[in-house]
Design a protein around this motif. Sequence first.
Motif, PDB file in Angstrom:
ATOM      1  N   ASP A  44       0.810  -1.224   0.000  1.00 15.36           N
ATOM      2  CA  ASP A  44       0.000   0.000   0.000  1.00 15.36           C
ATOM      3  C   ASP A  44       0.843   1.273   0.000  1.00 15.36           C
ATOM      4  OD1 ASP A  44       0.952  -0.140   2.528  1.00 15.36           O
ATOM      5  OD2 ASP A  44      -1.015  -0.305   3.529  1.00 15.36           O
ATOM      6  N   TYR A  45       2.181   1.121  -0.049  1.00 15.99           N
ATOM      7  CA  TYR A  45       2.993   2.342  -0.092  1.00 15.99           C
ATOM      8  C   TYR A  45       2.896   3.005  -1.465  1.00 15.99           C
ATOM      9  CZ  TYR A  45       6.771   0.048  -2.697  1.00 15.99           C
ATOM     10  OH  TYR A  45       7.496  -0.592  -3.662  1.00 15.99           O
ATOM     11  N   ILE A  46       2.429   2.243  -2.462  1.00 16.56           N
ATOM     12  CA  ILE A  46       2.007   2.830  -3.741  1.00 16.56           C
ATOM     13  C   ILE A  46       0.481   2.684  -3.728  1.00 16.56           C
ATOM     14  CG2 ILE A  46       2.102   2.655  -6.256  1.00 16.56           C
ATOM     15  CD1 ILE A  46       4.850   1.235  -5.899  1.00 16.56           C
ATOM     16  N   PRO A  47      -0.272   3.792  -3.492  1.00 13.99           N
ATOM     17  CA  PRO A  47      -1.717   3.651  -3.251  1.00 13.99           C
ATOM     18  C   PRO A  47      -2.455   2.833  -4.316  1.00 13.99           C
ATOM     19  CG  PRO A  47      -0.997   5.880  -2.757  1.00 13.99           C
ATOM     20  CD  PRO A  47       0.198   5.171  -3.322  1.00 13.99           C
ATOM     21  N   ILE A  80       4.311  -4.401 -13.769  1.00 12.80           N
ATOM     22  CA  ILE A  80       5.428  -5.354 -13.646  1.00 12.80           C
ATOM     23  C   ILE A  80       6.273  -5.109 -12.402  1.00 12.80           C
ATOM     24  CG2 ILE A  80       6.943  -3.970 -15.139  1.00 12.80           C
ATOM     25  CD1 ILE A  80       8.056  -6.610 -16.282  1.00 12.80           C
ATOM     26  N   GLN A  81       6.361  -3.834 -11.969  1.00 12.17           N
ATOM     27  CA  GLN A  81       7.168  -3.436 -10.804  1.00 12.17           C
ATOM     28  C   GLN A  81       8.592  -4.025 -10.889  1.00 12.17           C
ATOM     29  OE1 GLN A  81       6.250  -1.038  -8.952  1.00 12.17           O
ATOM     30  NE2 GLN A  81       4.155  -0.887  -9.693  1.00 12.17           N
ATOM     31  N   SER A  82       9.073  -4.617  -9.811  1.00  7.57           N
ATOM     32  CA  SER A  82      10.488  -5.009  -9.784  1.00  7.57           C
ATOM     33  C   SER A  82      10.850  -6.143 -10.731  1.00  7.57           C
ATOM     34  CB  SER A  82      10.895  -5.420  -8.367  1.00  7.57           C
ATOM     35  OG  SER A  82      11.131  -4.286  -7.590  1.00  7.57           O
ATOM     36  N   SER A  84      10.626  -5.915 -13.679  1.00  2.00           N
ATOM     37  CA  SER A  84      11.277  -5.228 -14.809  1.00  2.00           C
ATOM     38  C   SER A  84      12.799  -5.201 -14.661  1.00  2.00           C
ATOM     39  CB  SER A  84      10.759  -3.781 -14.922  1.00  2.00           C
ATOM     40  OG  SER A  84      11.105  -3.037 -13.753  1.00  2.00           O
ATOM     41  N   LYS A  85      13.269  -5.288 -13.412  1.00  2.00           N
ATOM     42  CA  LYS A  85      14.686  -5.011 -13.154  1.00  2.00           C
ATOM     43  C   LYS A  85      15.665  -5.933 -13.882  1.00  2.00           C
ATOM     44  CE  LYS A  85      13.716  -2.735  -8.729  1.00  2.00           C
ATOM     45  NZ  LYS A  85      13.473  -2.931  -7.297  1.00  2.00           N
ATOM     46  N   PRO A  86      15.453  -7.262 -13.878  1.00  2.00           N
ATOM     47  CA  PRO A  86      16.420  -8.090 -14.613  1.00  2.00           C
ATOM     48  C   PRO A  86      16.450  -7.780 -16.108  1.00  2.00           C
ATOM     49  CG  PRO A  86      14.587  -9.418 -13.736  1.00  2.00           C
ATOM     50  CD  PRO A  86      14.470  -8.056 -13.140  1.00  2.00           C
ATOM     51  N   VAL A 132      17.824  -4.480  -6.693  1.00  2.00           N
ATOM     52  CA  VAL A 132      17.221  -3.687  -5.609  1.00  2.00           C
ATOM     53  C   VAL A 132      17.084  -2.257  -6.127  1.00  2.00           C
ATOM     54  CG1 VAL A 132      18.067  -5.130  -3.720  1.00  2.00           C
ATOM     55  CG2 VAL A 132      19.478  -3.221  -4.537  1.00  2.00           C
ATOM     56  N   ASN A 133      16.271  -1.445  -5.447  1.00  2.00           N
ATOM     57  CA  ASN A 133      15.924  -0.157  -6.040  1.00  2.00           C
ATOM     58  C   ASN A 133      17.130   0.702  -6.402  1.00  2.00           C
ATOM     59  OD1 ASN A 133      13.389  -1.099  -5.575  1.00  2.00           O
ATOM     60  ND2 ASN A 133      12.606   0.781  -4.634  1.00  2.00           N
ATOM     61  N   ALA A 134      18.105   0.821  -5.482  1.00  2.00           N
ATOM     62  CA  ALA A 134      19.240   1.707  -5.766  1.00  2.00           C
ATOM     63  C   ALA A 134      19.945   1.267  -7.049  1.00  2.00           C
ATOM     64  CB  ALA A 134      20.211   1.713  -4.582  1.00  2.00           C
ATOM     65  N   ARG A 183      11.222   8.363  -1.541  1.00  2.00           N
ATOM     66  CA  ARG A 183      12.324   7.486  -1.132  1.00  2.00           C
ATOM     67  C   ARG A 183      13.228   7.125  -2.324  1.00  2.00           C
ATOM     68  NH1 ARG A 183      13.010   4.512   3.626  1.00  2.00           N
ATOM     69  NH2 ARG A 183      14.658   2.985   3.338  1.00  2.00           N
ATOM     70  N   ASN A 184      12.603   6.782  -3.450  1.00  2.00           N
ATOM     71  CA  ASN A 184      13.413   6.479  -4.632  1.00  2.00           C
ATOM     72  C   ASN A 184      14.163   7.722  -5.116  1.00  2.00           C
ATOM     73  OD1 ASN A 184      12.844   3.752  -4.720  1.00  2.00           O
ATOM     74  ND2 ASN A 184      11.070   3.988  -6.064  1.00  2.00           N
ATOM     75  N   ALA A 185      13.515   8.887  -5.015  1.00  2.00           N
ATOM     76  CA  ALA A 185      14.203  10.131  -5.403  1.00  2.00           C
ATOM     77  C   ALA A 185      15.412  10.346  -4.496  1.00  2.00           C
ATOM     78  CB  ALA A 185      13.238  11.314  -5.320  1.00  2.00           C
ATOM     79  N   GLN A 211       8.939   2.406 -15.949  1.00  2.43           N
ATOM     80  CA  GLN A 211       9.262   1.000 -16.276  1.00  2.43           C
ATOM     81  C   GLN A 211       8.522   0.059 -15.318  1.00  2.43           C
ATOM     82  OE1 GLN A 211      13.530   0.895 -15.558  1.00  2.43           O
ATOM     83  NE2 GLN A 211      13.355  -0.804 -14.157  1.00  2.43           N
ATOM     84  N   CYS A 212       8.392   0.475 -14.048  1.00  2.07           N
ATOM     85  CA  CYS A 212       7.705  -0.359 -13.049  1.00  2.07           C
ATOM     86  C   CYS A 212       6.208  -0.437 -13.322  1.00  2.07           C
ATOM     87  CB  CYS A 212       7.940   0.195 -11.643  1.00  2.07           C
ATOM     88  SG  CYS A 212       9.625  -0.041 -11.053  1.00  2.07           S
ATOM     89  N   ALA A 213       5.666   0.545 -14.078  1.00  2.00           N
ATOM     90  CA  ALA A 213       4.228   0.579 -14.349  1.00  2.00           C
ATOM     91  C   ALA A 213       3.854  -0.093 -15.667  1.00  2.00           C
ATOM     92  CB  ALA A 213       3.742   2.034 -14.336  1.00  2.00           C
ATOM     93  N   GLY A 277       8.018  -8.973  -7.536  1.00  3.99           N
ATOM     94  CA  GLY A 277       7.654  -7.559  -7.606  1.00  3.99           C
ATOM     95  C   GLY A 277       6.515  -7.261  -6.659  1.00  3.99           C
ATOM     96  N   VAL A 278       6.384  -5.997  -6.223  1.00  2.00           N
ATOM     97  CA  VAL A 278       5.388  -5.673  -5.191  1.00  2.00           C
ATOM     98  C   VAL A 278       3.934  -5.690  -5.667  1.00  2.00           C
ATOM     99  CG1 VAL A 278       6.783  -4.343  -3.566  1.00  2.00           C
ATOM    100  CG2 VAL A 278       5.735  -3.191  -5.500  1.00  2.00           C
ATOM    101  N   SER A 279       3.699  -5.813  -6.965  1.00  2.00           N
ATOM    102  CA  SER A 279       2.310  -5.961  -7.410  1.00  2.00           C
ATOM    103  C   SER A 279       1.886  -7.424  -7.361  1.00  2.00           C
ATOM    104  CB  SER A 279       2.157  -5.402  -8.825  1.00  2.00           C
ATOM    105  OG  SER A 279       3.170  -5.949  -9.634  1.00  2.00           O
TER     106      SER A 279
HETATM  107  N1  GLN Z   1       8.198   0.480  -8.096  1.00  2.00           N
HETATM  108  C1  GLN Z   1       8.503  -0.182  -6.875  1.00  2.00           C
HETATM  109  C2  GLN Z   1       9.424   0.655  -6.025  1.00  2.00           C
HETATM  110  O1  GLN Z   1      10.315   1.239  -6.541  1.00  2.00           O
HETATM  111  C3  GLN Z   1       9.118  -1.508  -7.191  1.00  2.00           C
HETATM  112  C4  GLN Z   1       9.555  -2.261  -5.966  1.00  2.00           C
HETATM  113  C5  GLN Z   1       9.306  -3.731  -6.022  1.00  2.00           C
HETATM  114  O2  GLN Z   1       8.557  -4.263  -6.847  1.00  2.00           O
HETATM  115  N2  GLN Z   1       9.875  -4.416  -5.084  1.00  2.00           N
HETATM  116  O3  GLN Z   1       9.290   0.770  -4.827  1.00  2.00           O
END
Ligand code: GLN
Length: 332
Positions: A44-47, A80-82, A84-86, A132-134, A183-185, A211-213, A277-279
């Motif tokens: 829920d940190y992304i409403p 897709i959220q995280s 996407s990262k790989p 990871v995000n960073a 936080r990401n900023a 990209q996460c969306a 991913g968080v979704s």
């Molecule tokens: N967009 C999410 C974030 O940056 C992706 C995190 C995740 O899926 N773990 O917080």
Amino acid sequence: MNSSSTPTARFVSTGTLPGPEEIRSLVEAAYENFREEAGGKLADYIPALAEADPSAFGICVANTRGHAFMVGEAAETFSIQSVSKPFVFALVCEALGAAEAATRLGVDATGLPFNSIMAMELRTDGTSNPLVNAGAIAATSLIPGFGADDRWHHVRQGLSRFAGRELACDEHVYESEAANNQRNAGLAHLLRGHGRLYCDPDEAVEVYTRQCALLVSARDLALMGATLAGGGVHPLTGEQVVSAATCQRVLAVMATAGLYERSGSWLYDVGLPGKSGVSGGILTIAPGKGAVATFSPPLDAAGNSVRGQLVMRFLSERLGLNLFISAPAAHL
Ligand code: GLN
């Protein structure tokens, strides 16, 4: 042969998934076994993610020849959220070479939550890993392009080639995260201070958030994963999306860091590279064979889908995927 050379046909992971009947019955059994599982809670940190249907549940298994086996809501799309990262890391490896990508981003597990600031600060050089995000924001900053639009185009095109279809961004999810992305900023600006962000921080975060969306289904993820499992060739389009050498490195990082601070217990039980991913998506790759993708939004405390992990623990061994299982030679 040095460590960065392209794998040759003699030295690749091979094997096949079981036959269609067996896969179908195992995937159906996994779905039935875990559909009543009620553990976990929505991110829920992304409403916008808190609006998801907690009962949505889909599984897709795809082999490297493009046969896909689906059950439940495997065609339903979600951001897709995280996961996407790989794939963004794969595009960076293609652009820079895997060795340079590793130097600039790091490839070691942090053992800490996905959005940890401390993880970056604990390493003197400010690197972490691209899952990871960073490290992921840093990876996005290495995508070739001039300005956010150009970089975004490159990311969307690249991930669409992995999926074998044009992927679209969920504007509602993007806006929701962009409005709550302090936080990401912060991570991006700190990375810049370490000399570990390779474009303007606000631009990197904008492209990363988009990209996460990107909207994918479990079926899309399974085909994207089957591309990584099959030397970089998409099983249906036949396109060589990235090189086999890139796939090898992406899978290595997924094995060590794909489930954040739970990556060790994941590898211990499942024995495969994975990414959550968080979704609610989880993608698991069986090199040479194929991929399994799950979608179920309720998450554990580390941000990994509860049902998705149960499904993978169930399927990995029964489909013969765990990379670490062997038998004494005399018994073969
Ligand atoms: N967009 C999410 C974030 O940056 C992706 C995190 C995740 O899926 N773990 O917080």
